[in-house]
Structure formats: C-alpha cells, structure tokens
Design an enzyme around this catalytic site. Structure first.
Site, PDB file in Angstrom:
ATOM      1  N   ARG A   8       0.852  -1.179   0.000  1.00  0.00           N
ATOM      2  CA  ARG A   8       0.000   0.000   0.000  1.00  0.00           C
ATOM      3  C   ARG A   8       0.894   1.237   0.000  1.00  0.00           C
ATOM      4  O   ARG A   8       1.974   1.242   0.596  1.00  0.00           O
ATOM      5  CB  ARG A   8      -0.914   0.018   1.228  1.00  0.00           C
ATOM      6  CG  ARG A   8      -1.903   1.170   1.218  1.00  0.00           C
ATOM      7  CD  ARG A   8      -2.718   1.230   2.501  1.00  0.00           C
ATOM      8  NE  ARG A   8      -3.532   2.442   2.521  1.00  0.00           N
ATOM      9  CZ  ARG A   8      -4.093   2.944   3.604  1.00  0.00           C
ATOM     10  NH1 ARG A   8      -3.942   2.341   4.774  1.00  0.00           N
ATOM     11  NH2 ARG A   8      -4.806   4.047   3.531  1.00  0.00           N
ATOM     12  N   HIS A   9       0.460   2.298  -0.686  1.00  0.00           N
ATOM     13  CA  HIS A   9       1.257   3.525  -0.757  1.00  0.00           C
ATOM     14  C   HIS A   9       1.596   4.062   0.639  1.00  0.00           C
ATOM     15  O   HIS A   9       0.905   3.776   1.628  1.00  0.00           O
ATOM     16  CB  HIS A   9       0.513   4.600  -1.543  1.00  0.00           C
ATOM     17  CG  HIS A   9      -0.792   5.008  -0.919  1.00  0.00           C
ATOM     18  ND1 HIS A   9      -0.881   5.878   0.138  1.00  0.00           N
ATOM     19  CD2 HIS A   9      -2.067   4.642  -1.202  1.00  0.00           C
ATOM     20  CE1 HIS A   9      -2.130   6.051   0.487  1.00  0.00           C
ATOM     21  NE2 HIS A   9      -2.888   5.288  -0.316  1.00  0.00           N
ATOM     22  N   TRP A  14      -3.618  13.479   2.576  1.00  0.00           N
ATOM     23  CA  TRP A  14      -4.976  13.353   3.115  1.00  0.00           C
ATOM     24  C   TRP A  14      -5.074  12.254   4.154  1.00  0.00           C
ATOM     25  O   TRP A  14      -5.955  12.295   5.002  1.00  0.00           O
ATOM     26  CB  TRP A  14      -5.979  13.159   1.979  1.00  0.00           C
ATOM     27  CG  TRP A  14      -6.335  14.458   1.308  1.00  0.00           C
ATOM     28  CD1 TRP A  14      -5.658  15.644   1.391  1.00  0.00           C
ATOM     29  CD2 TRP A  14      -7.459  14.698   0.469  1.00  0.00           C
ATOM     30  NE1 TRP A  14      -6.277  16.602   0.640  1.00  0.00           N
ATOM     31  CE2 TRP A  14      -7.390  16.047   0.059  1.00  0.00           C
ATOM     32  CE3 TRP A  14      -8.507  13.913   0.001  1.00  0.00           C
ATOM     33  CZ2 TRP A  14      -8.341  16.627  -0.784  1.00  0.00           C
ATOM     34  CZ3 TRP A  14      -9.447  14.478  -0.842  1.00  0.00           C
ATOM     35  CH2 TRP A  14      -9.372  15.827  -1.226  1.00  0.00           C
ATOM     36  N   ARG A  60       0.192   9.031  -5.408  1.00  0.00           N
ATOM     37  CA  ARG A  60       0.681   8.502  -4.138  1.00  0.00           C
ATOM     38  C   ARG A  60       1.164   7.067  -4.275  1.00  0.00           C
ATOM     39  O   ARG A  60       2.098   6.650  -3.577  1.00  0.00           O
ATOM     40  CB  ARG A  60      -0.396   8.625  -3.051  1.00  0.00           C
ATOM     41  CG  ARG A  60      -1.726   7.923  -3.317  1.00  0.00           C
ATOM     42  CD  ARG A  60      -2.755   8.399  -2.304  1.00  0.00           C
ATOM     43  NE  ARG A  60      -4.048   7.714  -2.380  1.00  0.00           N
ATOM     44  CZ  ARG A  60      -5.052   8.085  -3.174  1.00  0.00           C
ATOM     45  NH1 ARG A  60      -4.900   9.114  -3.995  1.00  0.00           N
ATOM     46  NH2 ARG A  60      -6.207   7.436  -3.133  1.00  0.00           N
ATOM     47  N   GLU A  87      -7.660   3.472  -6.060  1.00  0.00           N
ATOM     48  CA  GLU A  87      -8.406   3.256  -4.829  1.00  0.00           C
ATOM     49  C   GLU A  87      -9.905   3.165  -5.110  1.00  0.00           C
ATOM     50  O   GLU A  87     -10.396   3.638  -6.144  1.00  0.00           O
ATOM     51  CB  GLU A  87      -8.128   4.421  -3.867  1.00  0.00           C
ATOM     52  CG  GLU A  87      -8.895   4.418  -2.562  1.00  0.00           C
ATOM     53  CD  GLU A  87      -8.656   3.195  -1.690  1.00  0.00           C
ATOM     54  OE1 GLU A  87      -9.009   2.091  -2.141  1.00  0.00           O
ATOM     55  OE2 GLU A  87      -8.140   3.352  -0.574  1.00  0.00           O
ATOM     56  N   LYS A  88     -10.625   2.547  -4.203  1.00  0.00           N
ATOM     57  CA  LYS A  88     -12.088   2.562  -4.266  1.00  0.00           C
ATOM     58  C   LYS A  88     -12.567   4.005  -4.295  1.00  0.00           C
ATOM     59  O   LYS A  88     -12.053   4.861  -3.567  1.00  0.00           O
ATOM     60  CB  LYS A  88     -12.668   1.836  -3.043  1.00  0.00           C
ATOM     61  CG  LYS A  88     -14.182   1.748  -3.029  1.00  0.00           C
ATOM     62  CD  LYS A  88     -14.677   1.031  -1.778  1.00  0.00           C
ATOM     63  CE  LYS A  88     -14.776   1.988  -0.605  1.00  0.00           C
ATOM     64  NZ  LYS A  88     -15.466   1.381   0.554  1.00  0.00           N
ATOM     65  N   LYS A  98     -12.924  11.964   8.213  1.00  0.00           N
ATOM     66  CA  LYS A  98     -13.566  10.696   8.574  1.00  0.00           C
ATOM     67  C   LYS A  98     -14.331  10.787   9.882  1.00  0.00           C
ATOM     68  O   LYS A  98     -15.462  10.289  10.001  1.00  0.00           O
ATOM     69  CB  LYS A  98     -12.510   9.592   8.627  1.00  0.00           C
ATOM     70  CG  LYS A  98     -11.936   9.269   7.252  1.00  0.00           C
ATOM     71  CD  LYS A  98     -10.789   8.278   7.312  1.00  0.00           C
ATOM     72  CE  LYS A  98     -10.217   8.073   5.910  1.00  0.00           C
ATOM     73  NZ  LYS A  98      -9.028   7.197   5.902  1.00  0.00           N
ATOM     74  N   ARG A 114     -17.018   2.444   4.444  1.00  0.00           N
ATOM     75  CA  ARG A 114     -15.559   2.399   4.423  1.00  0.00           C
ATOM     76  C   ARG A 114     -15.018   0.977   4.301  1.00  0.00           C
ATOM     77  O   ARG A 114     -14.047   0.742   3.571  1.00  0.00           O
ATOM     78  CB  ARG A 114     -15.025   3.053   5.699  1.00  0.00           C
ATOM     79  CG  ARG A 114     -13.515   3.176   5.771  1.00  0.00           C
ATOM     80  CD  ARG A 114     -13.076   4.061   6.929  1.00  0.00           C
ATOM     81  NE  ARG A 114     -11.629   4.112   6.988  1.00  0.00           N
ATOM     82  CZ  ARG A 114     -10.886   3.686   8.000  1.00  0.00           C
ATOM     83  NH1 ARG A 114     -11.472   3.190   9.077  1.00  0.00           N
ATOM     84  NH2 ARG A 114      -9.572   3.753   7.963  1.00  0.00           N
ATOM     85  N   HIS A 182      -3.493   0.642  -3.391  1.00  0.00           N
ATOM     86  CA  HIS A 182      -4.239   1.364  -2.360  1.00  0.00           C
ATOM     87  C   HIS A 182      -4.922   0.380  -1.408  1.00  0.00           C
ATOM     88  O   HIS A 182      -5.064  -0.809  -1.712  1.00  0.00           O
ATOM     89  CB  HIS A 182      -5.269   2.269  -3.030  1.00  0.00           C
ATOM     90  CG  HIS A 182      -4.648   3.175  -4.046  1.00  0.00           C
ATOM     91  ND1 HIS A 182      -4.236   4.448  -3.748  1.00  0.00           N
ATOM     92  CD2 HIS A 182      -4.336   2.961  -5.360  1.00  0.00           C
ATOM     93  CE1 HIS A 182      -3.694   4.994  -4.820  1.00  0.00           C
ATOM     94  NE2 HIS A 182      -3.748   4.115  -5.814  1.00  0.00           N
ATOM     95  N   ASN A 184      -7.986  -0.316  -0.546  1.00  0.00           N
ATOM     96  CA  ASN A 184      -9.123  -1.121  -0.978  1.00  0.00           C
ATOM     97  C   ASN A 184      -8.860  -1.936  -2.234  1.00  0.00           C
ATOM     98  O   ASN A 184      -9.341  -3.067  -2.343  1.00  0.00           O
ATOM     99  CB  ASN A 184     -10.355  -0.231  -1.155  1.00  0.00           C
ATOM    100  CG  ASN A 184     -10.954   0.162   0.171  1.00  0.00           C
ATOM    101  OD1 ASN A 184     -11.486  -0.674   0.889  1.00  0.00           O
ATOM    102  ND2 ASN A 184     -10.847   1.435   0.525  1.00  0.00           N
TER     103      ASN A 184
END
Length: 247
Positions: A8-9, A14, A60, A87-88, A98, A114, A182, A184
């Site tokens: 994953r990145h 963010w 990313r 990503e999703k 969030k 999520r 990512h 997801n």
C-alpha cells in the site's frame, strides 16, 4: 514457487489530515516518502527481487513505487499503470474528514461505506464528477466504466479483469511481481486470493508501506502470506488505519 508482493502507498497528505481520498490525486507526505523508501530497503535486505511492477494512475502509489525501486537499486524495472488499480471511489465522502462524517452519519453507516463489501457511499457531486470525467487519465474509460462512487464489490469487479489479464499473466514468465496500490484495491486482491468472505473482509485493514508477501505455487494457488514487519510495528500501523474513523 511464485511470490506476489503487495505494498500500500506511503502516508498521503490526506491520510495525515484523516480525509477520505478515493480517486482524488494527492501527494505523499515526507513521512510517506520515508515509509516507501524503507519498504524498499526491507524488501532488498530480505532478498526479494521483483521482475515487473504494477501500480495505479494516482501519484501517491506511483511515487511510492518509485521510492521502493530506488531503495532496491531496481529503478530499471518495467512498470505498468492502470486506472483499475486506483483506490475505491468514495463518492461524496472524498475530501471529507472521517471523524466528522461519523458525527454526521453514525459509526455503523461509515463503517459500511468504508469497510463493508456491497454498500457504496452516495455519488460524487455534479461539479466534481465533471472534473473527473474531463481528466485526461480517464479519457479511455466509457461512461459505464467511470465510477462516481464504489463499494468494495464494485472496486473488485473493475479490478479483477486487469488482475487476471495482466498481473496473473506476468507469472507466466516471472517469479516475483510487485503491486503498489491502495488500501481497498489491495484488499480486493487479498480477498480474491485467500477467499475471504464478504463479511470477514470488513476486518482487514492494510497499513501503509509495509510489504505484504504472498507465496503461490506454480499454478498460482495460495500457499502462505505474511507482512515484512515485526508484530509490534505491524499491530501499531494496522491499528492506526482501523482507528481513523473512530470517535
């Protein structure tokens, strides 16, 4: 034996602000750059030697892969990018905090949006959707392919054709393949390989920039999986992801 390396990145801007990101193209933080480089050193020191690379269209992930390869002195490796590894899509949640969304919609609803399997958030606002439609990266996408929100199921459905055609196909000639993407999109790959149920996938949280190794037999059947990190570091990084939407 074949090896699939998932990463994953590293931490994005963010991620640091605890915002839903999705298809929004945000950069890595300095911490994220270091995480990515350290992931490459970890792979190098453990003796891994990927032969081909896959990543998304989002910077990313692309920049994480660049750092990984730089640390491994393997910048020359071929790289294939695809929007299908993005990503999703988080719809109207993109750019929203969030924890503030938990206050607005409640814990259970945000958890379903999520981490659930088949529950997409509400679609992206009209102006943001127009900007996405006009992004040159996605000019190849038909109207039916372009998402403005996605559940994990939707993400897996658009990811799997690329996984089958390109990533799995790469093992015809290579023994080690690396995918940098990512939370997801990688959860979708993990769910498919391990046969995780629709309910149980909600409990899987992937930490940033910790290499996740899958060992497969020559027919690409799952044999074993593990993270290249000690338990304490892994538990801490995973909990950080899991707690992002907790009050």
């Amino acid at each position: 034996m074949k090896r699939l390396i998932l990463v994953r990145h590293g931490q994005s801007q963010w991620n640091e602000l605890n915002l839903f990101t999705g298809w929004t193209d945000v950069d890595l933080t300095q911490r994220g750059i270091k995480e990515a480089y350290d992931a490459g050193l970890t792979l190098k020191n453990a003796g891994y030697k990927p032969e081909v690379c896959f990543t998304s269209y989002l910077k990313r992930a692309v920049k994480t892969l660049n750092q990984v390869l730089d640390a491994m002195d393997m910048d020359y490796l071929p790289v294939e990018k695809s929007w299908r590894l993005n990503e999703k899509h988080y719809g109207i949640l993109q750019g929203k905090n969030k924890k503030e969304m938990v206050e607005k919609y409640g814990d259970q609803q945000i958890h379903q949006w999520r981490r659930g399997y088949a529950c997409p958030p509400p679609v992206l606002e009209e102006e943001a959707a127009k900007l996405q439609r006009n992004d040159n990266r996605y000019a190849e996408l038909s109207d039916s392919e372009m998402p403005y929100t996605e559940s994990l199921k939707d993400c897996i459905d658009r990811l799997m054709p690329f996984y089958q055609k390109s990533i799995k196909k790469a093992f015809d000639v290579h023994n080690e393949v690396i995918v940098v993407a990512h939370g997801n999109s990688l959860r979708g790959i993990v769910k498919t390989i391990k046969g995780i149920s629709d309910d149980d996938i909600a409990d899987l949280n992937l930490p940033t920039a910790i290499p996740y190794i899958f060992e497969l037999d020559d027919s690409l059947h799952f044999l074993n999986d593990f993270f290249l990190a000690d338990k304490e570091a892994l538990d801490k990084a995973t909990a950080e992801v899991a707690n992002q939407s907790k009050k």
